[in-house]
Design a protein around this motif. Structure first.
Motif, PDB file in Angstrom:
ATOM      1  N   ALA A 165       0.816  -1.222   0.000  1.00 33.23           N
ATOM      2  CA  ALA A 165       0.000   0.000   0.000  1.00 33.23           C
ATOM      3  C   ALA A 165       0.850   1.271   0.000  1.00 33.23           C
ATOM      4  CB  ALA A 165      -0.936   0.005   1.206  1.00 33.23           C
ATOM      5  N   GLY A 166       2.164   1.142  -0.030  1.00 35.26           N
ATOM      6  CA  GLY A 166       3.023   2.317  -0.111  1.00 35.26           C
ATOM      7  C   GLY A 166       3.739   2.684   1.172  1.00 35.26           C
ATOM      8  N   PHE A 167       3.628   1.856   2.189  1.00 36.29           N
ATOM      9  CA  PHE A 167       4.355   2.084   3.429  1.00 36.29           C
ATOM     10  C   PHE A 167       5.656   1.303   3.399  1.00 36.29           C
ATOM     11  CE2 PHE A 167      -0.018   2.811   4.795  1.00 36.29           C
ATOM     12  CZ  PHE A 167       0.104   3.910   5.605  1.00 36.29           C
ATOM     13  N   GLY A 168       6.648   1.823   4.093  1.00 32.85           N
ATOM     14  CA  GLY A 168       7.829   1.039   4.410  1.00 32.85           C
ATOM     15  C   GLY A 168       7.711   0.659   5.872  1.00 32.85           C
ATOM     16  N   VAL A 169       8.417  -0.364   6.275  1.00 29.62           N
ATOM     17  CA  VAL A 169       8.431  -0.724   7.690  1.00 29.62           C
ATOM     18  C   VAL A 169       9.759  -0.220   8.249  1.00 29.62           C
ATOM     19  CG1 VAL A 169       8.347  -2.578   9.388  1.00 29.62           C
ATOM     20  CG2 VAL A 169       6.874  -2.668   7.366  1.00 29.62           C
ATOM     21  N   ALA A 170       9.688   0.917   8.926  1.00 30.24           N
ATOM     22  CA  ALA A 170      10.884   1.600   9.416  1.00 30.24           C
ATOM     23  C   ALA A 170      11.492   0.910  10.626  1.00 30.24           C
ATOM     24  CB  ALA A 170      10.533   3.049   9.759  1.00 30.24           C
ATOM     25  N   THR A 171      10.641   0.282  11.422  1.00 28.20           N
ATOM     26  CA  THR A 171      11.100  -0.383  12.630  1.00 28.20           C
ATOM     27  C   THR A 171      10.098  -1.459  13.013  1.00 28.20           C
ATOM     28  OG1 THR A 171      11.841  -0.022  14.913  1.00 28.20           O
ATOM     29  CG2 THR A 171       9.961   1.272  14.171  1.00 28.20           C
ATOM     30  N   GLU A 172      10.556  -2.452  13.726  1.00 29.56           N
ATOM     31  CA  GLU A 172       9.635  -3.443  14.279  1.00 29.56           C
ATOM     32  C   GLU A 172      10.293  -4.144  15.447  1.00 29.56           C
ATOM     33  OE1 GLU A 172       9.024  -7.238  11.894  1.00 29.56           O
ATOM     34  OE2 GLU A 172       9.685  -5.868  10.326  1.00 29.56           O
ATOM     35  N   ASN A 217       7.130  20.022  13.059  1.00 28.58           N
ATOM     36  CA  ASN A 217       7.977  18.900  13.481  1.00 28.58           C
ATOM     37  C   ASN A 217       7.458  18.108  14.678  1.00 28.58           C
ATOM     38  OD1 ASN A 217       9.998  19.188  11.467  1.00 28.58           O
ATOM     39  ND2 ASN A 217      10.865  20.895  12.624  1.00 28.58           N
ATOM     40  N   ARG A 218       6.352  18.494  15.284  1.00 30.12           N
ATOM     41  CA  ARG A 218       5.884  17.832  16.507  1.00 30.12           C
ATOM     42  C   ARG A 218       5.353  16.421  16.260  1.00 30.12           C
ATOM     43  NH1 ARG A 218       2.374  21.924  19.799  1.00 30.12           N
ATOM     44  NH2 ARG A 218       1.167  21.845  17.903  1.00 30.12           N
ATOM     45  N   ILE A 219       4.812  16.151  15.069  1.00 31.30           N
ATOM     46  CA  ILE A 219       4.253  14.825  14.788  1.00 31.30           C
ATOM     47  C   ILE A 219       5.322  13.733  14.911  1.00 31.30           C
ATOM     48  CG2 ILE A 219       4.592  14.942  12.285  1.00 31.30           C
ATOM     49  CD1 ILE A 219       1.548  13.360  13.936  1.00 31.30           C
ATOM     50  N   GLY A 220       6.576  14.104  14.738  1.00 33.37           N
ATOM     51  CA  GLY A 220       7.666  13.133  14.848  1.00 33.37           C
ATOM     52  C   GLY A 220       7.688  12.394  16.177  1.00 33.37           C
ATOM     53  N   ALA A 221       7.142  13.005  17.220  1.00 32.09           N
ATOM     54  CA  ALA A 221       7.079  12.345  18.528  1.00 32.09           C
ATOM     55  C   ALA A 221       6.180  11.113  18.494  1.00 32.09           C
ATOM     56  CB  ALA A 221       6.594  13.319  19.596  1.00 32.09           C
ATOM     57  N   LEU A 222       5.337  11.012  17.484  1.00 30.22           N
ATOM     58  CA  LEU A 222       4.447   9.859  17.355  1.00 30.22           C
ATOM     59  C   LEU A 222       4.894   8.884  16.266  1.00 30.22           C
ATOM     60  CD1 LEU A 222       0.980  11.646  17.625  1.00 30.22           C
ATOM     61  CD2 LEU A 222       2.250  10.466  19.432  1.00 30.22           C
ATOM     62  N   PHE A 223       5.935   9.232  15.517  1.00 25.59           N
ATOM     63  CA  PHE A 223       6.403   8.361  14.431  1.00 25.59           C
ATOM     64  C   PHE A 223       6.988   7.077  14.970  1.00 25.59           C
ATOM     65  CE2 PHE A 223       7.581  11.694  10.924  1.00 25.59           C
ATOM     66  CZ  PHE A 223       6.251  11.903  10.668  1.00 25.59           C
ATOM     67  N   PRO A 224       6.991   5.995  14.234  1.00 23.81           N
ATOM     68  CA  PRO A 224       6.232   5.796  13.005  1.00 23.81           C
ATOM     69  C   PRO A 224       4.790   5.405  13.321  1.00 23.81           C
ATOM     70  CG  PRO A 224       7.525   3.841  13.449  1.00 23.81           C
ATOM     71  CD  PRO A 224       7.836   4.844  14.544  1.00 23.81           C
ATOM     72  N   CYS A 225       4.004   5.226  12.269  1.00 22.56           N
ATOM     73  CA  CYS A 225       2.610   4.788  12.420  1.00 22.56           C
ATOM     74  C   CYS A 225       2.634   3.305  12.787  1.00 22.56           C
ATOM     75  CB  CYS A 225       1.844   4.972  11.108  1.00 22.56           C
ATOM     76  SG  CYS A 225       1.795   6.664  10.522  1.00 22.56           S
ATOM     77  N   ALA A 281       5.152   1.417  10.545  1.00 22.36           N
ATOM     78  CA  ALA A 281       4.995   1.706   9.118  1.00 22.36           C
ATOM     79  C   ALA A 281       5.187   3.193   8.851  1.00 22.36           C
ATOM     80  CB  ALA A 281       3.616   1.264   8.645  1.00 22.36           C
ATOM     81  N   CYS A 282       5.746   3.502   7.684  1.00 26.26           N
ATOM     82  CA  CYS A 282       5.985   4.896   7.334  1.00 26.26           C
ATOM     83  C   CYS A 282       5.906   5.077   5.825  1.00 26.26           C
ATOM     84  CB  CYS A 282       7.360   5.332   7.831  1.00 26.26           C
ATOM     85  SG  CYS A 282       7.734   7.068   7.481  1.00 26.26           S
ATOM     86  N   ASN A 283       5.159   6.092   5.403  1.00 20.11           N
ATOM     87  CA  ASN A 283       5.181   6.527   4.012  1.00 20.11           C
ATOM     88  C   ASN A 283       5.990   7.821   4.023  1.00 20.11           C
ATOM     89  OD1 ASN A 283       4.162   8.418   1.830  1.00 20.11           O
ATOM     90  ND2 ASN A 283       3.393   6.434   1.125  1.00 20.11           N
ATOM     91  N   PRO A 284       7.190   7.812   3.428  1.00 22.40           N
ATOM     92  CA  PRO A 284       8.077   8.975   3.534  1.00 22.40           C
ATOM     93  C   PRO A 284       7.464  10.295   3.067  1.00 22.40           C
ATOM     94  CG  PRO A 284       9.272   7.104   2.661  1.00 22.40           C
ATOM     95  CD  PRO A 284       7.822   6.717   2.701  1.00 22.40           C
ATOM     96  N   ASN A 285       6.701  10.284   1.988  1.00 19.74           N
ATOM     97  CA  ASN A 285       6.091  11.529   1.509  1.00 19.74           C
ATOM     98  C   ASN A 285       5.094  12.080   2.517  1.00 19.74           C
ATOM     99  OD1 ASN A 285       7.496  11.680  -0.961  1.00 19.74           O
ATOM    100  ND2 ASN A 285       6.083  10.231  -1.889  1.00 19.74           N
TER     101      ASN A 285
END
Length: 149
Positions: free
Chosen positions: A40-47, A85-93, A70-74
């Motif tokens: 679906a266009g996500f990468g798995v940045a961490t697990e 930049n505050r949303i980064g505190a919740l990254f990744p999805c 999961a993360c979609n870079p765009n």
């Protein structure tokens, strides 16, 4: 501590809550979810597996539980700009997979974009609404892939 919002007044759509049941082995379900989100266009940045970590660190005996970040870079780039930049505190999805019983897994996700807005970390404006909508389309595609992958 008094919460600024009443959580009982929220419904699952307010937080973008999604839940699915997969009738398969835990590790097979983790692979299936990873593939569904990647397609679906996500990468798995961490697990990681909290159940394995807790077993190792404190001897906890938990049923299998796995977190896919999961993360979609765009989308991440747009969200960082729009939220100062505050949303980064919740990254990744995060998408989690836990075993209800052998052969039955629950897949669970909430929209960090919706949660960020409720928590005051993102603006309540048209640009953010577009990010929420676009991200939601990616998640919907991933969720539909759970049935077809």
């Amino acid at each position: 501590m008094t919460l600024p919002i009443d959580p009982t007044a929220l419904d699952s759509d307010d937080i973008g809550e999604k839940r699915a049941t997969l009738e398969m082995d835990h590790q097979e379900a983790v692979e299936h979810v990873r593939e569904a989100f990647t397609d679906a266009g996500f990468g798995v940045a961490t697990e990681f597996s909290p159940s394995e970590m807790l077993a190792e660190k404190i001897g906890a005996d938990r049923d299998p539980y796995h977190v896919l970040g999961a993360c979609n870079p765009n989308m991440a780039d747009r969200a960082l700009d729009a939220s100062d930049n505050r949303i980064g505190a919740l990254f990744p999805c995060n998408v989690v997979v836990w075993q209800e019983e052998p052969g039955r897994q629950t897949v669970y996700h909430v929209s960090i974009m919706k949660v960020a807005r409720l928590a005051g970390m993102a603006p309540d404006e048209a640009e953010w609404e577009e990010i929420v909508s676009d991200t939601g389309e990616f998640v919907e595609e991933a969720w539909s892939n759970l049935d077809t992958a």
